[in-house]
Design an enzyme around this catalytic site. Structure first.
Site, PDB file in Angstrom:
ATOM      1  N   SER A 229    -100.666  54.186  13.760  1.00  0.00           N
ATOM      2  CA  SER A 229     -99.368  54.299  13.105  1.00  0.00           C
ATOM      3  C   SER A 229     -99.119  53.089  12.210  1.00  0.00           C
ATOM      4  O   SER A 229     -99.880  52.817  11.285  1.00  0.00           O
ATOM      5  CB  SER A 229     -98.287  54.484  14.180  1.00  0.00           C
ATOM      6  OG  SER A 229     -97.063  54.881  13.620  1.00  0.00           O
ATOM      7  N   GLU A 364     -98.444  66.034  14.082  1.00  0.00           N
ATOM      8  CA  GLU A 364     -97.842  64.716  13.950  1.00  0.00           C
ATOM      9  C   GLU A 364     -96.312  64.749  13.997  1.00  0.00           C
ATOM     10  O   GLU A 364     -95.669  63.974  14.702  1.00  0.00           O
ATOM     11  CB  GLU A 364     -98.278  64.065  12.628  1.00  0.00           C
ATOM     12  CG  GLU A 364     -99.725  63.627  12.581  1.00  0.00           C
ATOM     13  CD  GLU A 364     -99.953  62.273  13.237  1.00  0.00           C
ATOM     14  OE1 GLU A 364     -98.983  61.673  13.738  1.00  0.00           O
ATOM     15  OE2 GLU A 364    -101.108  61.823  13.239  1.00  0.00           O
ATOM     16  N   HIS A 469     -97.674  62.769  17.627  1.00  0.00           N
ATOM     17  CA  HIS A 469     -98.026  61.482  17.017  1.00  0.00           C
ATOM     18  C   HIS A 469     -98.455  60.480  18.083  1.00  0.00           C
ATOM     19  O   HIS A 469     -97.729  60.228  19.042  1.00  0.00           O
ATOM     20  CB  HIS A 469     -96.803  60.951  16.260  1.00  0.00           C
ATOM     21  CG  HIS A 469     -97.000  59.649  15.556  1.00  0.00           C
ATOM     22  ND1 HIS A 469     -97.869  59.499  14.506  1.00  0.00           N
ATOM     23  CD2 HIS A 469     -96.427  58.431  15.738  1.00  0.00           C
ATOM     24  CE1 HIS A 469     -97.820  58.257  14.076  1.00  0.00           C
ATOM     25  NE2 HIS A 469     -96.957  57.576  14.811  1.00  0.00           N
TER      26      HIS A 469
END
Length: 557
Positions: A229, A364, A469
């Site tokens: 991320s 995601e 995610h």
């Protein structure tokens, strides 16, 4: 991100947008707590459990760790001096040497942060630039080193990630703390390093690894930098930063946002769109600073006086400003650290030429839709879907998107919206990143596709998060919340993934005995745009472009 007793080890972060948490869930202020011993504290008495061989000499002094089975673990080792006082919002400087043997048996302090609904941890300790080292068993030769940069950019710490699973594969694993939020991103005119202090901390940690890896059995000439991320986006910054040249030899980026833009409302009602998800000009960073610090009583026409005033404030006072940590989940460019907009540098080949392993999860954006709506008891309706489409794409294109993603094809309007934004924002940006990099270096692209991955974040509700995610990270790092939930097939997937990652760190290619074949990604009409699907039921190629309707989105844009 916390466990049932204390801050959860091996936590995974979930967002990197400048305003995601500001609008989605806020940043509730709770009593800050001291997260660990001061980073310069030395205990000369041998800690319980220490044994011969657990003392290692670093360039600042010896440290004594502990043994966990066949692994040696060293925690809370300073890699830079405390960024406090006149060193707050200044480039990192070398750690102060110590006398005697330093206790490295417990995690060091977390950098300043406030709790969030998914990570109820906090700290007011600035003396936090520390790292952790886990060594592999049976070291007979210098081992590849993997340096982990955690995500989010506003909460977290290196000690949340347990490196034993990867170390078991023959890697020396290093996890890093770096300055978060306003402490990593503040910008004022004339301030050296403005908007990039967190990035500079990571670079200092990589320099420490180059200087000290050999003492832990690691090979300083074979370093892989890996992150998720916001941490993966930071790696894109290091790939394009002149000062990071030569500090790493391979890169792993999980769910990175380096080449993502953000449609208006994608991260929730009222969140504006941005041409780039994590990159801001110096002027934009200064504007964020002005807005977020205006209530601190340090407004002055002279930047040097404003800076002196801000440096004199207690950490707790700064953290009391609502959303001040979340607003700086971005990096400034147009400076010595990032001279150029990283997406432009990646597209034009002006980056450090190292092999890259990179990918995203299949679903995601379900994380963010679930956090905004269903998981907090606010259903996302057909009317919400229509409004969201119009906000993101305008009246003319909204109908075309709705026709491509009709709610009749999904269990709920929320999942239709999540699919549209997953494809438009995440998959499109991921594919662009793979294509740009693969024009110049070997790229191994993947999609984590386990839609039954354990939800380890403390999110309530019955929302179907799918392959959400950062869902892939507990398959690489041991996680006491996720591990007990793994099925035998998921454990096999974890073993395959750690095998891939270790092989890549060792040789620059995810290949090895017993591992399914994984071809490199080659873009262009004559190339092979190969993406490896990682799921318990199947590991092999996936038509990523078709699965995420990238032709539709590229034509629409």
């Amino acid at each position: 991100m916390t466990n049932r007793r204390a801050p959860r080890r091996k936590a995974v972060t979930v967002t990197a947008s400048v305003l995601v948490l500001t609008v989605l869930v806020g940043a509730p202020l709770a009593c800050t707590v001291r997260s660990g011993p001061a980073a310069d504290e030395v205990r000369r008495a041998a800690p319980a459990g220490a044994a011969a061989g657990e003392t290692v000499r670093t360039d600042a002094g010896p440290v004594r760790g502990t043994r966990s089975g066949a692994h040696r673990i060293f925690q809370g080792i300073p890699y830079a001096g405390a960024p406090e006082g006149r060193h707050r919002w200044a480039p990192p400087r070398p750690a102060r040497p110590w006398k005697g043997v330093r206790d490295a048996t417990r995690p060091g302090p977390l950098c300043p942060q406030v709790p969030s609904p998914y990570a109820p941890v906090s700290s007011t300790e600035e003396n936090c630039l520390v790292l952790n080292v886990t060594t592999p068993p049976d070291q007979r030769r210098a081992a590849p080193v993997l340096v982990w940069i955690h995500g989010d950019g506003a909460v977290g710490g290196g000690s949340f990630f347990d490196g034993r699973r990867l170390a078991e594969r023959g890697l020396v694993v290093v996890t890093v703390n770096y300055r978060l939020g306003v402490f990593g991103g503040l910008a004022l005119p004339g301030l050296e390093g403005a908007g990039t202090f967190g990035l500079q901390d990571q670079r200092a940690a990589l320099t420490w690894v180059r200087n000290n890896a050999r003492a832990f059995g690691g090979d300083p000439g074979n370093v892989t930098v890996a992150g998720v991320s916001f941490g993966a986006s930071a790696i894109a910054g290091h790939l394009t930063s002149p000062a990071s040249r030569g500090l790493f030899h391979r890169a792993v980026m999980a769910s990175g946002e380096a080449m993502m833009d953000m449609p208006a409302g994608a991260m929730g009602p009222g969140v504006p769109g941005y041409p780039w998800y994590v990159w801001r000009t110096g002027r934009e960073m200064e504007d964020i600073t002005t807005e977020m610090t205006s209530s601190l009583g340090c407004r002055d026409g002279r930047p040097e006086r404003t800076l002196a005033c801000l440096r004199a404030l207690p950490v707790k006072r700064i953290l009391e400003v609502p959303h001040i940590m979340n607003a700086f989940q971005v990096f400034g460019y147009g400076n010595a650290t990032l001279p150029e907009l990283p997406p432009t540098a990646l597209r034009t080949g002006r980056f450090h030429r190292v092999p890259v392993l990179s990918g995203a999860t299949r679903d995601e954006h379900r994380t963010f839709v679930g956090m905004t709506y269903d998981a907090v008891g606010r259903p996302f309706t057909e009317a919400d879907y229509d409004r969201a489409l119009r906000t993101a794409f305008g009246e003319a294109r909204a109908e075309r998107v709705r026709a491509e993603y009709p709610t009749t094809d999904y269990p709920s309007p929320a999942l239709a919206w999540a699919a549209a934004i997953t494809d438009r924002m995440w998959a499109r940006g991921t594919q662009a990143q793979h294509d740009a990099l693969a024009c110049h270096v070997p790229v191994y692209a993947y999609e984590f596709a386990d839609r039954d991955a354990p939800m380890f974040l403390p999110l309530s509700g019955g929302f179907d998060f799918g392959a959400f995610h950062a869902a892939d990270i507990p398959y690489l790092f041991e996680d006491e919340a996720a591990d007990p939930l793994f099925t035998p097939a998921q454990r096999r997937l974890s073993a395959t993934m750690t095998g891939y990652w270790a092989a890549f760190a060792r040789t620059g290619a995810p290949r090895g005995t017993g591992l399914p074949a994984w071809l490199p990604h080659r873009p262009g009409p004559a190339g092979r745009p190969y993406t490896q699907s990682l799921a318990p039921e199947r590991i092999g190629p996936v038509d990523y472009r078709h699965e995420h309707r990238l032709d539709f989105w590229n034509h629409l844009s």
